[in-house]
Design a protein around this motif. Structure first.
Motif, PDB file in Angstrom:
ATOM      1  N   CYS A 161      30.053  54.543  -2.825  1.00 47.37           N
ATOM      2  CA  CYS A 161      30.481  53.496  -1.898  1.00 47.37           C
ATOM      3  C   CYS A 161      29.244  52.926  -1.217  1.00 47.37           C
ATOM      4  N   LEU A 162      28.818  51.739  -1.640  1.00 50.80           N
ATOM      5  CA  LEU A 162      27.618  51.124  -1.067  1.00 50.80           C
ATOM      6  C   LEU A 162      27.789  50.823   0.414  1.00 50.80           C
ATOM      7  N   GLY A 163      28.954  50.322   0.799  1.00 46.80           N
ATOM      8  CA  GLY A 163      29.203  50.038   2.213  1.00 46.80           C
ATOM      9  C   GLY A 163      29.163  51.298   3.059  1.00 46.80           C
ATOM     10  N   CYS A 164      29.693  52.393   2.508  1.00 46.17           N
ATOM     11  CA  CYS A 164      29.665  53.677   3.230  1.00 46.17           C
ATOM     12  C   CYS A 164      28.233  54.155   3.403  1.00 46.17           C
ATOM     13  N   GLU A 165      27.435  54.022   2.356  1.00 43.96           N
ATOM     14  CA  GLU A 165      26.025  54.422   2.422  1.00 43.96           C
ATOM     15  C   GLU A 165      25.271  53.560   3.429  1.00 43.96           C
ATOM     16  N   ALA A 166      25.578  52.255   3.456  1.00 40.16           N
ATOM     17  CA  ALA A 166      24.944  51.370   4.437  1.00 40.16           C
ATOM     18  C   ALA A 166      25.337  51.781   5.848  1.00 40.16           C
ATOM     19  N   TYR A 167      26.594  52.148   6.044  1.00 39.38           N
ATOM     20  CA  TYR A 167      27.065  52.614   7.353  1.00 39.38           C
ATOM     21  C   TYR A 167      26.282  53.851   7.791  1.00 39.38           C
ATOM     22  N   LEU A 168      26.155  54.820   6.898  1.00 42.05           N
ATOM     23  CA  LEU A 168      25.440  56.054   7.235  1.00 42.05           C
ATOM     24  C   LEU A 168      23.969  55.786   7.542  1.00 42.05           C
ATOM     25  N   LEU A 169      23.348  54.894   6.772  1.00 46.19           N
ATOM     26  CA  LEU A 169      21.956  54.519   7.030  1.00 46.19           C
ATOM     27  C   LEU A 169      21.836  53.830   8.392  1.00 46.19           C
ATOM     28  N   LEU A 170      22.734  52.931   8.678  1.00 46.63           N
ATOM     29  CA  LEU A 170      22.742  52.238   9.971  1.00 46.63           C
ATOM     30  C   LEU A 170      22.905  53.223  11.117  1.00 46.63           C
ATOM     31  N   ARG A 171      23.781  54.203  10.947  1.00 48.78           N
ATOM     32  CA  ARG A 171      23.973  55.221  11.996  1.00 48.78           C
ATOM     33  C   ARG A 171      22.724  56.055  12.203  1.00 48.78           C
ATOM     34  N   ARG A 172      22.000  56.372  11.109  1.00 49.39           N
ATOM     35  CA  ARG A 172      20.758  57.135  11.243  1.00 49.39           C
ATOM     36  C   ARG A 172      19.708  56.327  12.009  1.00 49.39           C
ATOM     37  N   VAL A 173      19.664  55.036  11.739  1.00 44.80           N
ATOM     38  CA  VAL A 173      18.669  54.175  12.377  1.00 44.80           C
ATOM     39  C   VAL A 173      18.996  53.931  13.848  1.00 44.80           C
ATOM     40  N   THR A 174      20.279  53.702  14.137  1.00 44.70           N
ATOM     41  CA  THR A 174      20.668  53.357  15.503  1.00 44.70           C
ATOM     42  C   THR A 174      21.005  54.567  16.360  1.00 44.70           C
ATOM     43  N   GLY A 175      21.199  55.717  15.767  1.00 46.26           N
ATOM     44  CA  GLY A 175      21.552  56.915  16.521  1.00 46.26           C
ATOM     45  C   GLY A 175      23.051  57.014  16.716  1.00 46.26           C
ATOM     46  N   PRO A 176      23.506  58.150  17.209  1.00 45.46           N
ATOM     47  CA  PRO A 176      24.951  58.336  17.388  1.00 45.46           C
ATOM     48  C   PRO A 176      25.521  57.442  18.475  1.00 45.46           C
ATOM     49  N   ARG A 177      26.806  57.106  18.328  1.00 45.59           N
ATOM     50  CA  ARG A 177      27.500  56.311  19.345  1.00 45.59           C
ATOM     51  C   ARG A 177      27.741  57.157  20.575  1.00 45.59           C
ATOM     52  N   ARG A 178      27.678  56.525  21.700  1.00 42.09           N
ATOM     53  CA  ARG A 178      27.995  57.213  22.961  1.00 42.09           C
ATOM     54  C   ARG A 178      29.256  56.627  23.545  1.00 42.09           C
ATOM     55  N   ALA A 179      30.129  57.502  24.002  1.00 41.57           N
ATOM     56  CA  ALA A 179      31.426  57.043  24.525  1.00 41.57           C
ATOM     57  C   ALA A 179      31.316  56.514  25.924  1.00 41.57           C
TER      58      ALA A 179
END
Length: 138
Positions: free
Chosen positions: A120-138
């Motif tokens: 899943c290319l979109g899923c891989e892009a999502y995971l890469l984006l999360r690594r670059v931007t860091g975890p979401r904070r609530a």
């Protein structure tokens, strides 16, 4: 939310077929319909039309899932698909056939890779984006 990994792959098979027909017929309306399917999947993995088909028609015949995956990467992939399908629809409907074909081809390649190889290319892009931007904070 967790998804049966077979559901998104089934959806990718259906999407691949729809996008092949879209490219062959150069149908802006079919591209627009696929864009709607992607949009619903981007908003809610539970209500995604092809996912619902999988849950109702296919999953009961397969038995319990052996693996699950988080819904967020799949929803992101659906949002990316929405962008490409929307560009394809606009291209075909406005007479910019080359734009429609290129956008359809990009979406088709991504759907085919998921359907055939589980990539899943979109899923891989999502995971890469999360690594670059860091975890979401609530």
């Amino acid at each position: 939310m967790q998804l049966d990994v077979r559901g998104p792959r089934f959806a990718a098979v259906v999407t691949t077929v729809v996008l092949i027909v879209t490219a062959l017929t150069r149908s802006g309306w079919l591209a627009a319909a696929q864009a709607v399917v992607f949009a619903v999947g981007a908003v809610s993995a539970r209500h995604a039309p092809y996912g619902a088909l999988f849950r109702v028609l296919v999953a009961p015949r397969l038995g319990p899932p052996r693996a699950v995956e988080p819904a967020e990467p799949v929803r992101f992939a659906q949002a990316v698909g929405f962008v490409f399908a929307t560009v394809a629809a606009i291209g075909f409907l406005s007479g910019a056939t080359a734009v429609g074909l290129v956008a359809t081809a990009f979406a088709l390649i991504a759907a085919f890779l998921n359907a055939a190889f589980g990539l899943c290319l979109g899923c891989e892009a999502y995971l890469l984006l999360r690594r670059v931007t860091g975890p979401r904070r609530a």
